[in-house]
Design a protein around this motif. Structure first.
Motif, mmCIF file in Angstrom:
data_model
loop_
_atom_site.group_PDB
_atom_site.id
_atom_site.type_symbol
_atom_site.label_atom_id
_atom_site.label_comp_id
_atom_site.label_asym_id
_atom_site.label_seq_id
_atom_site.Cartn_x
_atom_site.Cartn_y
_atom_site.Cartn_z
ATOM 1 N N LEU A 1 3.423 6.878 -7.693
ATOM 2 C CA LEU A 1 2.948 5.698 -6.968
ATOM 3 C C LEU A 1 4.053 5.054 -6.140
ATOM 4 N N VAL A 2 5.268 5.039 -6.660
ATOM 5 C CA VAL A 2 6.364 4.357 -5.974
ATOM 6 C C VAL A 2 7.003 5.236 -4.909
ATOM 7 N N ALA B 1 1.167 3.523 -1.791
ATOM 8 C CA ALA B 1 0.385 2.515 -2.511
ATOM 9 C C ALA B 1 1.225 1.287 -2.831
ATOM 10 N N LEU B 2 2.493 1.480 -3.135
ATOM 11 C CA LEU B 2 3.389 0.366 -3.453
ATOM 12 C C LEU B 2 4.551 0.383 -2.465
ATOM 13 N N LYS B 3 4.837 -0.771 -1.884
ATOM 14 C CA LYS B 3 5.935 -0.886 -0.929
ATOM 15 C C LYS B 3 6.845 -2.031 -1.343
ATOM 16 N N SER B 4 8.069 -1.998 -0.864
ATOM 17 C CA SER B 4 8.995 -3.099 -1.107
ATOM 18 C C SER B 4 8.561 -4.313 -0.298
#
Length: 71
Positions: free
Chosen positions: A57-58, A63-66
């Motif tokens: 996911l990272v 899907a996940l962003k900083s």
């Protein structure tokens, strides 16, 4: 006041999870050492699979962003 509620909620959740894990381990212990060994293996397998999903996911998907830096 809100921060204190967060601390109590986090501690309560942690205590509830630990209590549940201990209760399950006691039930497996009553069946014998082999069952307790398998419970430990299943726990490790679940932790491994969870870390693989989090890694994907990272680092692989978007899907996940900083969060943007607000400097």
């Amino acid at each position: 006041m809100y921060k204190l509620l967060q601390v109590f909620a986090y501690v309560g959740k942690t205590v509830l999870f630990i209590y549940t894990k201990v209760c399950v381990a006691v039930l497996f212990r009553l069946d014998g050492k082999q069952s307790l060994f398998l419970l430990g293996g299943a726990t490790q397998l679940g932790a491994f699979l969870g870390s693989v999903v989090a890694y994907i996911l990272v680092n692989v998907t978007t899907a996940l962003k900083s969060a943007p830096q607000a400097c």
